[in-house]
Design a protein around this motif. Structure first.
Motif, short mmCIF file in Angstrom:
data_model
loop_
_atom_site.label_atom_id
_atom_site.label_comp_id
_atom_site.label_asym_id
_atom_site.label_seq_id
_atom_site.Cartn_x
_atom_site.Cartn_y
_atom_site.Cartn_z
N VAL A 6 -53.22 66.99 40.04
CA VAL A 6 -52.87 65.09 39.77
C VAL A 6 -51.61 66.13 38.50
O VAL A 6 -51.24 66.70 37.54
CB VAL A 6 -54.16 65.52 38.56
CG1 VAL A 6 -53.89 63.62 38.19
CG2 VAL A 6 -55.58 65.28 39.55
N MET A 7 -50.92 64.63 38.36
CA MET A 7 -49.21 64.67 38.25
C MET A 7 -49.56 63.09 37.85
O MET A 7 -49.10 62.28 38.68
CB MET A 7 -48.35 65.13 39.31
CG MET A 7 -46.94 64.96 37.74
SD MET A 7 -45.41 65.90 39.17
CE MET A 7 -45.83 67.52 39.47
N ARG B 249 -53.12 60.72 47.25
CA ARG B 249 -53.60 59.65 46.37
C ARG B 249 -52.81 58.64 45.31
O ARG B 249 -52.20 59.71 44.33
CB ARG B 249 -55.01 59.75 46.21
CG ARG B 249 -56.03 60.42 46.92
CD ARG B 249 -56.06 59.34 47.99
NE ARG B 249 -57.15 59.77 49.14
CZ ARG B 249 -56.84 60.59 50.43
NH1 ARG B 249 -55.31 60.10 50.50
NH2 ARG B 249 -57.13 60.41 50.99
N TYR B 250 -53.02 58.02 45.34
CA TYR B 250 -51.98 56.67 43.80
C TYR B 250 -53.35 56.21 42.66
O TYR B 250 -53.63 55.82 42.93
CB TYR B 250 -50.99 55.84 43.97
CG TYR B 250 -49.67 56.98 44.47
CD1 TYR B 250 -49.10 57.90 43.93
CD2 TYR B 250 -49.09 55.90 45.44
CE1 TYR B 250 -48.06 58.69 45.32
CE2 TYR B 250 -47.66 56.02 45.94
CZ TYR B 250 -47.66 57.83 45.75
OH TYR B 250 -45.90 57.84 46.37
N ILE B 251 -52.97 56.71 41.36
CA ILE B 251 -53.45 56.38 39.95
C ILE B 251 -52.69 55.32 39.24
O ILE B 251 -51.90 56.11 38.71
CB ILE B 251 -54.58 57.36 39.57
CG1 ILE B 251 -55.40 57.90 40.54
CG2 ILE B 251 -55.33 56.48 37.98
CD1 ILE B 251 -55.97 59.39 40.12
N ASN C 105 -57.92 55.89 44.14
CA ASN C 105 -58.42 55.49 45.34
C ASN C 105 -59.22 56.90 45.64
O ASN C 105 -58.48 57.26 47.22
CB ASN C 105 -57.63 55.33 46.86
CG ASN C 105 -56.75 55.95 46.91
OD1 ASN C 105 -55.61 56.30 45.78
ND2 ASN C 105 -56.03 55.68 47.89
N CYS C 106 -58.90 57.76 44.83
CA CYS C 106 -59.19 58.81 44.68
C CYS C 106 -60.68 59.43 43.91
O CYS C 106 -61.30 60.61 43.92
CB CYS C 106 -57.95 60.15 44.66
SG CYS C 106 -57.90 60.50 43.04
N THR D 285 -50.05 60.78 40.37
CA THR D 285 -50.26 61.21 41.61
C THR D 285 -51.39 62.69 41.64
O THR D 285 -51.35 63.09 41.72
CB THR D 285 -49.37 61.33 42.70
OG1 THR D 285 -47.60 60.30 41.96
CG2 THR D 285 -48.26 61.94 43.88
N ALA D 286 -52.48 62.06 42.94
CA ALA D 286 -53.52 63.25 43.00
C ALA D 286 -53.19 63.64 44.16
O ALA D 286 -53.56 63.47 45.40
CB ALA D 286 -54.98 62.74 43.47
N ARG D 287 -52.61 64.74 44.14
CA ARG D 287 -52.20 65.97 46.05
C ARG D 287 -53.25 66.92 46.61
O ARG D 287 -54.01 67.17 45.44
CB ARG D 287 -51.12 66.35 45.94
CG ARG D 287 -50.88 67.65 47.34
CD ARG D 287 -49.91 66.10 47.95
NE ARG D 287 -50.10 67.28 49.20
CZ ARG D 287 -49.43 66.84 50.27
NH1 ARG D 287 -48.70 65.96 50.67
NH2 ARG D 287 -49.31 67.62 51.12
#
Length: 470
Positions: free
Chosen positions: A143-144, A90-92, A103-104, A159-161
């Motif tokens: 989360v990075m 997911r992207y933030i 979207n997370c 970026t949320a993996r």
């Protein structure tokens, strides 16, 4: 608390601590490995997002475009990049106050940028990127994020993996380790109980052995074929028990010897004390000539000195210590002392006393031999004799009576201390006289011979050595 229980509790605590530490280190190592793998994959995904964002910043660097327009463009580009990315990614994109694309549902600014929140969450850095593992809505994410300045404002793109599967595996493995650890602990407890029972069982035998010794069973020993420390302890215990048994035996022997000595003294004092009492009575109330008075005084003095000598000599007779001093004795002097000692008693007991000697010399201890004959006379009196013959012919000293006699099976027992043939009829004395006779004869290097016929009488005899000094 018993030693076995203490050892089990202590061992189980150490084993439980070791299992907990082992499980903790294994789970921690696995968790770090899985997170490192997730970070490596997230770095690749985040690199793609960084390229898109920097491209947007370059393309939207026209200040004529309104903020709403270029934000819509950024939202569109990030959304397209998210569609092209892995399904678990997911992207933030957000500022400190606004969220452009997310979207997370994770507030990346809060978990990555807020100092207090990042410290509590365990903030990490990978180069210029910040990352953290958080749990959101029952899902786990790595989360990075990276912060960029654009148009005098800070933008965070992250970026949320989704690593829920990895963290679930860690939790499952933790439960598995806990269950396995408990099973190992239970199995170890059972095995340890069996092992300790086998190892500590000899200590229980040592305890029982000590209890038996405390109860007076000093001959108890512990049979244990072991070569370890417990076997050595059992050997030391047996040595201790043997030493205690020997010491107690010595004490009992000393006590028995003292008892025999006191009884013997009481027994031997009766004859001279009776004679002394008779002569003292005659001196006080009888009408004696001067010569008779002197004779009575001499006899009292003689018997008093004899009593004094008997104390030491009876001690040696009872304890059988060393040898007696034998001297040459004239039979005439010996029988003269016997007459003075026994004739008053025989007259009192109404017993015919016959003494015969051949005038020869022999070797021995005068006091002990007088005690020997006195005891044999007293034994004849107790046997109901009306005549006692005392002879010394050709070195053979014999005492014969016409008492009730003894059965053949009694002859080997009468010289035992405190033995009485018929305790119901004979209540007089201690049963020690013949035992003393046996000791006196043995100290003279001879044997006491006994011949007896029931209803006819008994003869005691001993062969004395000739006149010599020992």
């Amino acid at each position: 608390m018993k030693l076995r229980t203490k050892l089990m509790l202590g061992t189980q605590l150490l084993l439980a601590a070791a299992l907990v530490l082992c499980c903790f280190l294994m789970v921690r190592s696995l968790r770090r490995t899985l997170i490192a793998d997730a970070v490596d994959y997230t770095v690749a995904e985040h690199g793609a997002l960084e390229a898109v964002i920097r491209k947007i910043f370059v393309e939207q660097d026209d200040e004529s475009k309104s903020s709403l327009v270029w934000r819509a463009a950024m939202n569109y580009q990030v959304k397209q990049a998210n569609v092209a990315s892995d399904v678990s990614t997911r992207y933030i994109l957000q500022t400190e106050t606004d969220s452009i694309f997310n979207n997370c549902g994770i507030n990346a600014w809060q978990v990555l940028m807020a100092a207090d929140a990042t410290v509590q969450a365990g903030e990490r850095k990978a180069g210029d990127r910040r990352y953290v593992v958080v749990r959101h809505e029952d899902r786990d994410y790595c989360v990075m994020g990276t912060v960029e300045n654009f148009r005098q404002e800070q933008y965070l793109f992250a970026t949320a993996r989704d690593i829920t599967h990895n963290m679930a595996y860690v939790r499952e493995l933790t439960v598995y380790y806990v269950v396995v650890g408990l099973l190992i602990l239970v199995a170890a407890t059972v095995l340890e109980a069996v092992f300790l029972y086998g190892m500590l069982r000899p200590i229980g035998r040592l305890e029982n052995g000590a209890r038996l010794i405390a109860q007076g069973e000093y001959g108890n020993r512990i049979e244990m074929k072991r070569k370890d420390e417990i076997g050595h302890l059992a050997g030391s215990f047996n040595q201790m028990a043997e030493a205690v048994e020997c010491h107690v035996s010595d004490l009992e022997q000393v006590a028995e010897e003292r008892k025999l000595l006191l009884t013997a003294l009481a027994h031997e004092m009766r004859t001279p004390v009776t004679a002394i009492t008779g002569y003292a009575y005659a001196l006080r109330y009888g009408k004696l000539t001067g010569e008779q008075q002197q004779e009575a005084l001499d006899f009292v003095d003689e018997q008093s000195r004899r009593l004094e000598r008997l104390s030491d000599k009876l001690t040696r007779v009872i304890t059988a210590q060393g040898e007696i001093e034998c001297v040459t004795i004239k039979s005439g002097e010996f029988f003269a002392l016997l007459r003075r000692t026994l004739e008053p008693l025989a007259a009192e007991h109404q017993i015919r006393l016959v003494l015969e000697e051949d005038g020869e010399e022999f070797s021995g201890d005068m006091d002990l031999l007088v005690s020997l004959v006195s005891n044999l006379y007293d034994n004849a009196r107790k046997a109901g004799a009306s005549r006692v013959d005392i002879t010394l012919l050709e070195g053979k000293l014999a005492v014969r009576d016409n008492g009730c006699g003894m059965a053949p099976e009694e002859l080997d027992k009468v010289t035992q201390p405190f033995y009485k043939i018929d305790r119901s009829r004979n209540r007089e004395g201690f049963g020690l006289g013949l035992a003393l006779c046996q000791n006196i004869v043995q100290l003279h290097g001879a044997s006491l011979l006994i011949r007896s016929t029931p209803g006819e009488g008994t003869e005691f005899s001993v062969k004395l050595s000739g006149g010599r000094s020992a």
